[in-house]
Design a protein around this motif. Structure first.
Motif, mmCIF file in Angstrom:
data_model
loop_
_atom_site.group_PDB
_atom_site.id
_atom_site.type_symbol
_atom_site.label_atom_id
_atom_site.label_comp_id
_atom_site.label_asym_id
_atom_site.label_seq_id
_atom_site.Cartn_x
_atom_site.Cartn_y
_atom_site.Cartn_z
ATOM 1 N N LEU A 447 0.836 -1.187 0.000
ATOM 2 C CA LEU A 447 0.000 0.000 0.000
ATOM 3 C C LEU A 447 0.879 1.247 0.000
ATOM 4 C CD1 LEU A 447 -1.561 0.352 3.581
ATOM 5 C CD2 LEU A 447 0.589 -0.787 3.059
ATOM 6 N N LEU A 448 0.258 2.378 -0.259
ATOM 7 C CA LEU A 448 1.001 3.631 -0.354
ATOM 8 C C LEU A 448 1.221 4.184 1.057
ATOM 9 C CD1 LEU A 448 0.113 6.498 -2.879
ATOM 10 C CD2 LEU A 448 1.209 6.895 -0.679
ATOM 11 N N ASP A 449 2.285 3.746 1.686
ATOM 12 C CA ASP A 449 2.605 4.199 3.045
ATOM 13 C C ASP A 449 4.048 3.814 3.338
ATOM 14 O OD1 ASP A 449 2.729 4.935 5.679
ATOM 15 O OD2 ASP A 449 1.471 3.305 6.426
ATOM 16 N N GLU A 450 4.919 4.818 3.315
ATOM 17 C CA GLU A 450 6.346 4.544 3.498
ATOM 18 C C GLU A 450 6.651 3.957 4.868
ATOM 19 O OE1 GLU A 450 5.738 6.762 0.028
ATOM 20 O OE2 GLU A 450 5.175 7.372 2.065
ATOM 21 N N GLN A 451 5.914 4.371 5.897
ATOM 22 C CA GLN A 451 6.138 3.781 7.221
ATOM 23 C C GLN A 451 5.858 2.288 7.202
ATOM 24 O OE1 GLN A 451 5.306 7.147 10.559
ATOM 25 N NE2 GLN A 451 3.501 6.341 9.579
ATOM 26 N N SER A 452 4.803 1.896 6.509
ATOM 27 C CA SER A 452 4.456 0.476 6.433
ATOM 28 C C SER A 452 5.459 -0.297 5.591
ATOM 29 C CB SER A 452 3.044 0.309 5.857
ATOM 30 O OG SER A 452 2.074 0.822 6.748
ATOM 31 N N ILE A 453 5.972 0.323 4.542
ATOM 32 C CA ILE A 453 6.969 -0.341 3.694
ATOM 33 C C ILE A 453 8.224 -0.647 4.502
ATOM 34 C CG2 ILE A 453 8.511 -0.036 1.708
ATOM 35 C CD1 ILE A 453 6.234 1.684 0.443
ATOM 36 N N LEU A 454 8.725 0.354 5.207
ATOM 37 C CA LEU A 454 9.933 0.149 5.997
ATOM 38 C C LEU A 454 9.664 -0.740 7.208
ATOM 39 C CD1 LEU A 454 11.549 3.711 5.848
ATOM 40 C CD2 LEU A 454 12.181 1.672 4.562
ATOM 41 N N GLY A 455 8.490 -0.591 7.815
ATOM 42 C CA GLY A 455 8.139 -1.458 8.936
ATOM 43 C C GLY A 455 8.058 -2.913 8.515
ATOM 44 N N ILE A 471 11.755 2.836 -1.640
ATOM 45 C CA ILE A 471 11.038 4.099 -1.461
ATOM 46 C C ILE A 471 11.109 4.826 -2.796
ATOM 47 C CG2 ILE A 471 10.915 6.273 -0.206
ATOM 48 C CD1 ILE A 471 10.338 3.807 1.524
ATOM 49 N N GLN A 472 9.943 5.156 -3.350
ATOM 50 C CA GLN A 472 9.899 5.648 -4.730
ATOM 51 C C GLN A 472 10.754 6.896 -4.956
ATOM 52 O OE1 GLN A 472 5.955 6.241 -6.232
ATOM 53 N NE2 GLN A 472 5.683 4.064 -6.710
ATOM 54 N N PHE A 473 10.677 7.823 -4.038
ATOM 55 C CA PHE A 473 11.426 9.071 -4.187
ATOM 56 C C PHE A 473 12.007 9.470 -2.838
ATOM 57 C CE2 PHE A 473 8.192 9.239 -7.522
ATOM 58 C CZ PHE A 473 8.980 9.450 -8.636
ATOM 59 N N LEU A 474 13.173 10.061 -2.874
ATOM 60 C CA LEU A 474 13.846 10.467 -1.651
ATOM 61 C C LEU A 474 12.964 11.384 -0.805
ATOM 62 C CD1 LEU A 474 16.391 10.520 0.107
ATOM 63 C CD2 LEU A 474 17.297 12.341 -1.360
ATOM 64 N N ALA A 475 12.205 12.266 -1.443
ATOM 65 C CA ALA A 475 11.336 13.172 -0.689
ATOM 66 C C ALA A 475 10.283 12.408 0.095
ATOM 67 C CB ALA A 475 10.662 14.167 -1.634
ATOM 68 N N TYR A 476 9.879 11.242 -0.394
ATOM 69 C CA TYR A 476 8.870 10.454 0.314
ATOM 70 C C TYR A 476 9.443 9.789 1.567
ATOM 71 C CZ TYR A 476 6.150 10.663 -4.075
ATOM 72 O OH TYR A 476 5.464 11.060 -5.185
ATOM 73 N N PHE A 477 10.736 9.599 1.585
ATOM 74 C CA PHE A 477 11.367 8.954 2.741
ATOM 75 C C PHE A 477 11.134 9.738 4.018
ATOM 76 C CE2 PHE A 477 15.214 8.918 5.467
ATOM 77 C CZ PHE A 477 15.064 7.640 5.996
ATOM 78 N N HIS A 478 11.029 11.056 3.902
ATOM 79 C CA HIS A 478 10.879 11.889 5.095
ATOM 80 C C HIS A 478 9.564 11.597 5.818
ATOM 81 C CE1 HIS A 478 14.473 13.920 3.861
ATOM 82 N NE2 HIS A 478 13.940 14.231 2.702
ATOM 83 N N ASN A 479 8.600 11.001 5.114
ATOM 84 C CA ASN A 479 7.357 10.598 5.784
ATOM 85 C C ASN A 479 7.599 9.481 6.801
ATOM 86 O OD1 ASN A 479 5.897 12.303 4.065
ATOM 87 N ND2 ASN A 479 5.691 10.706 2.517
ATOM 88 N N ALA A 480 8.727 8.804 6.656
ATOM 89 C CA ALA A 480 8.933 7.580 7.445
ATOM 90 C C ALA A 480 10.330 7.464 8.018
ATOM 91 C CB ALA A 480 8.649 6.366 6.552
ATOM 92 N N GLU A 481 11.061 8.561 8.070
ATOM 93 C CA GLU A 481 12.474 8.471 8.422
ATOM 94 C C GLU A 481 12.706 7.883 9.809
ATOM 95 O OE1 GLU A 481 13.414 13.020 9.831
ATOM 96 O OE2 GLU A 481 13.128 12.662 7.695
ATOM 97 N N ASP A 482 11.739 8.029 10.726
ATOM 98 C CA ASP A 482 11.947 7.495 12.075
ATOM 99 C C ASP A 482 11.981 5.972 12.082
ATOM 100 O OD1 ASP A 482 12.257 7.980 14.956
ATOM 101 O OD2 ASP A 482 10.341 6.947 15.109
#
Length: 729
Positions: A447-455, A471-482
């Motif tokens: 699904l479209l959710d970087e936190q879920s992808i990394l989790g 992660i599709q784009f570096l800017a999207y990583f900031h949604n999930a950097e933690d």
């Protein structure tokens, strides 16, 4: 008297007098022996909380966020198996204590007091933090970041089914295990938690096995902010594809029964469930918290009168499992034992210097099965028509795809996950055909959710897989950097290297895309990645390097258990030509399997001594263009392609500068907070060479014709080189 002392005195007096709060009678499958064991765990939890405050007052303890009021979690532990991985809320000492009672060889009181004292002998963190966690008890350590552990619990749960079908070399959980993840009612509102609930429902809705038990410990307050009455039930009791259970954590008999039912549902149906357990919070949030500053005295005292230990003592007495005087004896003897242990614990050594603190930043290496690669017949079958172009020059996007194919052929534990990476083949075709080559369970469309992808990746790594999330784009990583900063990178640090989550995170990034996407698809900020201790950041500039470095990144993850980010420069994905249209000079042939570029090995192109250009990615491409012009002007240039951006290969860089007269740093990240700051410091500190830097401006990147206006260019590199060398315009 402080609130801890008041609650303590109330318990002693009320149990002695048989003055118990009203509540349900004991009923259900919980037997006498186990019920008494739960009470003993609760008494130890309470004694440890009280002692932690005494230790802090004496300057010998460093953590006072307690578990008092949440002692019913011991009944949760009793209803689960010790092999069910548990990601715990920080108020779950009772859970860990009760689980320890079921695993031989544990010294739980000693261990937890070592943790309070931050002793280097603390068996989980080595004195780095007070965390719940134990390798023997299948409890990875958690810090207090709110709800950030929920996404990886989903990944761990998902991995169980995949491991059954495709067992990884380092599998840690049995096939019939479930994963338990607990958190507070306040944390349930956090965006990370909400994303995790949604991801679990999204997964289960599609009938994908996900044996996960969420446990919400509802004490009705988050520090000082109250949770609206009924909020948790209202928001979670009717969610699709998430079965809801509830119980009163003050009633250990009901709690044990309901948890057993919920666990059986999750274990047999392989579907997620949500357990809503009522608790209370005693003593305030932590030692320094003064609850009377935000709660009325009557309200606070009413809560204290509902002490879970009083309910347990009443129920055990009613069940004839343990008399009131016996309960008092257990409570007092436990407190005395904790004091004796604490007196010894405070004499144990603590960390003394930076090297000791940092010793667990880098996880230990592990011996892996030798990977000799697939046989030629199997490889030919998987590559199909691509076999005919393996030895022909290709752009980077095709080379990376070939490298991923070979790596997935060689290592069955590699699993990729990300948005659009499956059937579509990724935004730029990098993962094209991998879905059909290796199947949907190894190339997962998320699904479209970087936190879920990394989790998902972090959790799968807990069970022996080597995840490669995209992660599709570096800017999207900031949604999930933690998820990398607060979870993946800290795991070996806070577990003294006992728990690891090795992975290779692929991110498309940097700038120079023509007329597409602006800031959200062109992001030239690497500061957040370079700032994470223990993380390796790799960034190739051409296809051959990309394949060779990607192989090294996977080796680092598999064999050295490292957290690696592989940053792929988007603008160079399709690049074919260097100087003239049709020259094909930026394409490379695919390197033979087995070859790789070792971490820290820089690329040196040319042997010029007038000027060394230190750069990477798009900067390397532009510097090659500029060096041809500079050569025509009589300037002999050497290009040093960094490849590895964190940790910087400092010795290799300095060695590569040998014999050069000056150094120009070309950095496509921003002037403030960019990579050039570290490179300028390195050249200044370790050489006497004249040097300067050319960086991007402190600006976001626009869409349209000005897409590269704020960043280095061929012409600006030429001008900066001439100025540094004193050759004017």
């Amino acid at each position: 008297m402080d609130r801890a002392a008041i609650v303590h005195e109330n318990f002693l007096c009320r149990v002695a007098e048989g003055d118990f709060p009203a509540g349900s009678a004991p009923s259900g499958p919980l037997g006498d022996e186990l019920a008494v064991s739960i009470f003993r765990s609760a008494c130890l939890t309470r004694a440890l909380d009280r002692e932690s405050r005494a230790m802090q007052a004496a300057g010998q303890g460093y953590y006072t966020i307690g578990s008092s009021g949440h002692e019913g979690m011991a009944a949760v532990a009793a209803a689960l198996r010790p092999s069910d991985m548990a990601f715990l809320h920080y108020r779950d000492a009772a859970f860990q204590i009760q689980r320890a009672d079921r695993v031989p060889g544990q010294t739980i009181a000693w261990d937890m007091l070592l943790s309070f004292a931050c002793s280097s002998e603390d068996p989980i963190s080595g004195g780095r933090h007070k965390v719940l966690g134990s390798k023997a008890l299948c409890i990875p350590p958690q810090t207090s970041t709110i709800a950030s552990h929920l996404p990886k619990a989903i990944g761990a749960a998902y991995s169980i089914g995949l491991a059954k079908r495709r067992p990884p070399e380092f599998q840690t959980m049995p096939d019939d295990a479930i994963v338990m993840c607990s958190f507070g009612d306040a944390s349930a509102n956090h965006s990370t938690a909400q994303g995790a609930f949604n991801a679990a429902q999204w997964t289960s809705y599609q009938s994908v096995p996900l044996p996960l038990l969420f446990v919400c410990e509802d004490n009705g307050i988050g520090i000082s902010t109250k949770t609206p009455s009924g909020w948790i039930r209202a928001t979670f009791s009717n969610r699709p594809s998430l079965r809801y259970f509830s119980c009163d954590g003050l009633d250990i008999y009901e709690t044990f029964r309901v948890v057993a039912e919920a666990a059986d549902y999750v274990r047999t149906r392989r579907k997620p469930a949500f357990l809503h357990i009522r608790t209370i919070r005693l003593y305030g949030h932590a030692g320094a918290d003064m609850p009377l500053t935000y709660l009325g005295r009557e309200e606070l005292e009413a809560e204290e009168a509902n002490d879970p230990l009083l309910h347990m003592a009443r129920q055990l007495s009613e069940a004839a499992a343990l008399g009131s005087q016996e309960a008092l004896s257990v409570y007092e003897a436990t407190g005395a034992r904790v004091k004796r242990i604490a007196a010894e614990v405070i004499t144990r050594p603590r960390l003394q210097d930076a090297s000791q603190v940092m010793a667990s930043l880098i996880p230990p290496k592990r011996a892996c099965r030798t990977g000799n690669g697939p046989d030629s017949e199997q490889r030919a079958e998987v590559f199909g028509s691509d076999v005919s172009v393996l030895d022909k020059p290709q752009p980077m996007v095709k080379i990376i795809n070939m490298a991923l194919t070979d790596l997935m052929l060689e290592h069955g534990e590699i699993v990729m996950m990300g948005e659009d990476i499956g059937r579509k083949g990724g935004n730029y075709g990098v993962t094209q055909k991998l879905w059909s080559r290796f199947g949907r369970d190894r190339v997962i469309d998320t699904l479209l959710d970087e936190q879920s992808i990394l989790g998902l990746a972090i959790g799968m790594a807990h069970n022996g897989f080597v995840p490669m999330p995209e992660i599709q784009f570096l800017a999207y990583f900031h949604n999930a950097e933690d998820q990398l900063r607060g979870e993946a990178a800290t795991l070996p640090f806070f577990s003294n290297g006992q728990f690891t989550n090795p992975m290779v995170v692929r991110i498309s990034g940097l700038g120079y895309q023509k007329g597409f996407g602006g800031h959200f698809h062109n992001d030239n900020s690497l500061a957040v990645l370079r700032d994470i201790p223990g993380l390796i950041l790799a960034c190739p500039s051409n296809g051959r390097d990309a394949a060779l470095m990607l192989r090294e990144c996977v080796r680092l993850a598999r064999e050295e258990q490292r957290l690696v980010v592989f940053l792929e420069p988007i603008a160079l994905y399709p690049m074919r030509d260097l100087h003239e249209p049709g020259d094909g000079l930026w394409m490379t042939a695919y390197p033979e399997p087995g070859e790789r570029i070792a971490m820290g090995q820089v690329g040196v192109h040319g042997d010029g001594t007038d000027l060394a250009i230190v750069t990477y990615a798009n900067g390397a491409y532009l510097s090659h263009q500029a060096s041809a012009v500079l050569a025509e002007q009589g300037v002999k240039v050497r290009i040093i392609d960094l490849r590895w951006l964190s940790p910087l290969p400092e010795d290799a860089i300095v060695e590569a500068l040998g014999g050069c007269g000056a150094v120009l740093i070309v950095d496509e990240t921003r002037r403030t907070g960019g990579l050039a700051e570290a490179l300028m410091a390195l050249v200044s500190e370790r050489t006497a060479l004249p040097h300067s830097r050319l960086t991007a401006e402190d600006s976001f990147i626009p869409t349209g014709p000005a897409y590269a206006a704020t960043m280095p260019s061929r012409d600006s590199i030429i001008a900066a080189a001439r100025q540094l060398l004193g050759k004017g315009e």
